[in-house]
Design an enzyme around this catalytic site. Structure first.
Site, mmCIF file in Angstrom:
data_model
loop_
_atom_site.group_PDB
_atom_site.id
_atom_site.type_symbol
_atom_site.label_atom_id
_atom_site.label_comp_id
_atom_site.label_asym_id
_atom_site.label_seq_id
_atom_site.Cartn_x
_atom_site.Cartn_y
_atom_site.Cartn_z
ATOM 1 N N GLU A 307 0.834 -1.204 0.000
ATOM 2 C CA GLU A 307 0.000 0.000 0.000
ATOM 3 C C GLU A 307 0.872 1.260 0.000
ATOM 4 O O GLU A 307 0.687 2.177 -0.801
ATOM 5 C CB GLU A 307 -0.896 -0.008 1.248
ATOM 6 C CG GLU A 307 -1.766 1.219 1.382
ATOM 7 C CD GLU A 307 -2.849 1.265 0.322
ATOM 8 O OE1 GLU A 307 -3.721 0.395 0.327
ATOM 9 O OE2 GLU A 307 -2.807 2.178 -0.524
ATOM 10 N N ASP A 311 1.194 4.088 -3.027
ATOM 11 C CA ASP A 311 0.753 5.471 -2.809
ATOM 12 C C ASP A 311 1.878 6.466 -3.080
ATOM 13 O O ASP A 311 1.672 7.462 -3.777
ATOM 14 C CB ASP A 311 0.245 5.644 -1.367
ATOM 15 C CG ASP A 311 -0.963 4.764 -1.066
ATOM 16 O OD1 ASP A 311 -1.517 4.175 -2.012
ATOM 17 O OD2 ASP A 311 -1.342 4.664 0.118
ATOM 18 N N SER A 525 -7.310 2.175 -3.712
ATOM 19 C CA SER A 525 -6.032 2.619 -3.165
ATOM 20 C C SER A 525 -5.142 3.256 -4.206
ATOM 21 O O SER A 525 -4.328 4.116 -3.883
ATOM 22 C CB SER A 525 -5.243 1.404 -2.698
ATOM 23 O OG SER A 525 -5.417 1.219 -1.364
#
Ligand SMILES: *[C@@H]1O[C@H](CO)[C@@H](O)[C@H](O)[C@H]1NC(C)=O
Ligand SMILES: *[C@@H]1O[C@H](CO)[C@@H](O)[C@H](O)[C@H]1NC(C)=O
Ligand SMILES: *[C@@H]1O[C@H](CO)[C@@H](O)[C@H](O)[C@H]1NC(C)=O
Length: 607
Positions: A307, A311, A525
């Protein structure tokens, strides 16, 4: 409309009326205890394991009433409304704090209660406005303070354990002076929204209703690299969202931030590999890591988070050389029975937002790819966290959240597991909107796939059970209701609720480096940092003209920004809870919102 200064004066006058003779925290004998909050029964899926160890430390967060949140909300909407004379006149840190400060009487009563239990001021951790106070306490003291019994509860499916109670009490005199105390009744297990899983089965089940988009932007889309249909790179997003040739002019004034939770660590070496491949001019650049609540920053390859890397690589890669910040926030809900060391057992959004609200300067756009079903966060607490987001938004920060990866529910891979039962004691089927993306003061980003873009089946969307529909989206959502059969999914969702997502961006097959290897990663995400990056570039254009950054986006997006978004009009619906979910349609819809960004058009409209 009253100008802001005048309103503030009114507020001050009102608070005078509350003022009470000082001599704060004088002795006070609390009498009758009354139940403050109780669950009808333990939430579905949790079983009681045993008593909580008396010396296990929990960090109790106590929310005092905010004196004038309605006024703060009004300021927020005015400074975010492009047709209002105050558009862009964001509030200062101090102005925001004044509006949410608790009434002095509440502060006094809560201080007296804490003092009665032996707490000294130095042991209290207060938010800047003093509307939250946190204390670290052993379970045995919390049990006395709240006349309750804490237990260890186990989440059957995951094995996670939490220390919680199903009810707590407070002295009657305190009920008006304390809105919430957690952790008590909150059984959340919050999640990152990335996924490396492929979903062929679910994809097969989700019937495709693809219609080619009809907008004029398609000549440009026809020129997008064919490879972008199967793999998304920085170059693909520049082509799709029309950010390609843009030359930044106000880099040194600009900023972008990414939140990280759950021991998700952003790896510098992976970023370098990613940049070598996809953004060579950025190869020597990096970002700032800021620690919140004891968050760590280990850099071993095996510690790199999917994650976190997704990002930072995409948000910072798309906006290079805008200065980037990554917050690593400590604290994770599951209880570890072998530890009695202080440990935060709340959801961590409140800790993060408290920390950021204490800062004088905050990045202008912030992306968060974490969330959980609304119903697992008690309403009063969710409201308070959302109100804190409003404070940041009022200061001119664009808060961007992923809309969720479970369609209208909490998943699609196993119909038995994802039946979307309410945990309010009724145990009935109901769609599961995602918190915090349903907070009406943030921008929610759904997912698309392919070129031309169509909606992707996992894109979280629907309507909040906690927040009513804000005025800014009224017109668009009323139009959408005309497109669906009357009584569609009756009783499965709240048609008067805040609709989400607001916008969308690509959400599949992002090429991300993790531990030195490139993986295809998807989920909303991915959509959230991609959208946030476009906002940062729009901010550059505004800052270069000496204007304020965009701040809270929704009012301007629904008023006129939608004309600069690519309306997504076909694709998969977002099934869940035993239904086929919602379709993407012309105009706003609860799967792709108003659509995906076209930077050149948005720049025209918004800067
Ligand atoms: C990065 O740093 C190296 C070593 O100092 C230098 O040779 C290279 O030109 C730099 N690359 C860029 C894109 O600035
Ligand atoms: C909720 O209802 C389902 C289906 O009727 C049932 O299988 C389940 O055991 C019920 N759960 C609770 C906690 O009552
Ligand atoms: C979605 O579109 C399909 C095909 O047009 C239609 O059969 C279905 O009823 C629609 N679903 C909803 C929820 O509107």
């Amino acid at each position: 409309m009253l100008p802001f200064r005048k309103l503030l004066t009114l507020v001050l006058l009102v608070s005078q009326a509350w003022a009470i003779p000082s001599g704060a925290a004088e002795r006070y004998d609390f009498k009758e205890y009354k139940v403050k909050e109780a669950l009808l029964r333990p939430p579905v899926g949790w079983t009681l394991v045993g008593e909580a160890p008396p010396d296990h430390t929990i960090s109790l967060r106590v929310g005092l009433p905010q004196s004038n949140f309605e006024a703060l909300e009004q300021h927020l909407f005015e400074v975010s409304d492009p047709d209002h004379s105050r558009y862009g006149q964001h509030l200062s840190k101090e102005e925001v704090e004044e509006l949410v400060a608790p009434p002095p009487e509440s502060l006094k009563m809560v201080n007296a209660w804490l003092k009665a239990h032996g707490f000294k001021e130095i042991e209290l951790d207060r938010s800047p406005a003093k509307d939250w106070v946190s204390i670290k306490v052993p379970v045995k003291i919390a049990e006395q303070m709240l006349r309750t019994k804490y237990h260890i509860w186990k989440h059957e499916e995951s094995g996670d354990k939490l220390v919680r109670t199903t009810s707590y009490s407070l002295p009657e005199e305190l009920h008006d002076h304390i809105e919430v105390i957690q952790p008590t009744t909150m059984f959340s297990r919050f999640n990152a929204m990335k996924s490396t899983i492929h979903w062929p089965e679910a994809e097969k089940k989700a019937s495709i209703t693809y219609k080619p988009p009809t907008t004029a932007s398609n000549a440009r889309l026809a020129a997008v690299d064919p490879s972008c249909s199967s793999e998304i790179t920085i170059s693909c997003l520049h082509q799709l969202y029309n950010t390609g040739g843009y030359v930044q002019k106000a880099t040194e004034k600009n900023s972008i931030g990414i939140t990280g939770y759950l021991e998700q660590f952003a790896n510098f070496a992976d970023l370098k590999l990613f940049y070598e491949e996809q953004v060579p001019e950025a190869v020597n650049s990096t970002f700032e890591v800021v620690t919140v609540s004891g968050g760590l920053n280990p850099q071993a390859p095996e510690e790199a988070g999917f994650e976190a890397n997704l990002d930072v690589q995409f948000a910072f890669g798309l906006t290079h050389p805008v200065p980037g910040t990554y917050w690593t926030t400590g604290g994770r809900p599951p209880f570890k029975p072998d530890l009695t060391t202080p440990e935060n057992t709340n959801e961590p959004y409140a800790d993060w937002v408290d920390f950021v609200l204490k800062q004088k300067t905050v990045p202008y756009v912030i992306s968060t790819s974490y969330g959980e079903p609304e119903q697992t966060v008690p309403e009063a607490y969710a409201r308070r966290v959302c109100n804190s987001f409003a404070q940041l938004s009022a200061r001119g920060v664009s808060l961007i959240f992923a809309s969720g990866d479970g369609g209208v529910g909490d998943g699609w891979d196993d119909p038995e597991r994802h039946r979307c039962r309410t945990n309010d004691g009724r145990n009935i089927t109901r769609f599961l909107p995602t918190f915090p993306t349903t907070c009406p003061y943030v921008t929610s980003v759904g997912g698309t796939t392919g070129v031309p873009e169509i909606s992707v089946f996992f894109s979280g969307g629907g309507f909040s059970d906690y927040w009513p529909r804000p005025a800014y989206q009224d017109r668009h959502i009323k139009e959408w209701f005309k497109t669906i059969p009357t009584d569609l999914y009756k009783d499965l969702y709240n048609p008067a609720g805040r609709g989400f997502p607001d916008v969308a961006a690509q959400g599949t097959n992002f090429r991300v480096y993790v531990g030195g290897v490139a993986f295809p990663i998807g989920g909303t995400s991915a959509s959230s940092p991609a959208f946030a990056a476009v906002v940062a570039l729009l901010n550059d254009a505004r800052l270069a003209k000496g204007r304020r950054p965009l701040g809270f986006l929704n009012p301007v997006l629904y008023a006129k920004g939608y004309a600069g978004l690519n309306d997504i009009t076909g694709g998969h619906p977002n099934p869940g809870c035993g239904t086929s979910g919602f379709n993407s349609t012309v105009g706003w819809d609860p799967i792709t919102g108003l659509g995906t960004p076209d930077f050149v058009k948005l720049k025209e409209i918004l800067t």
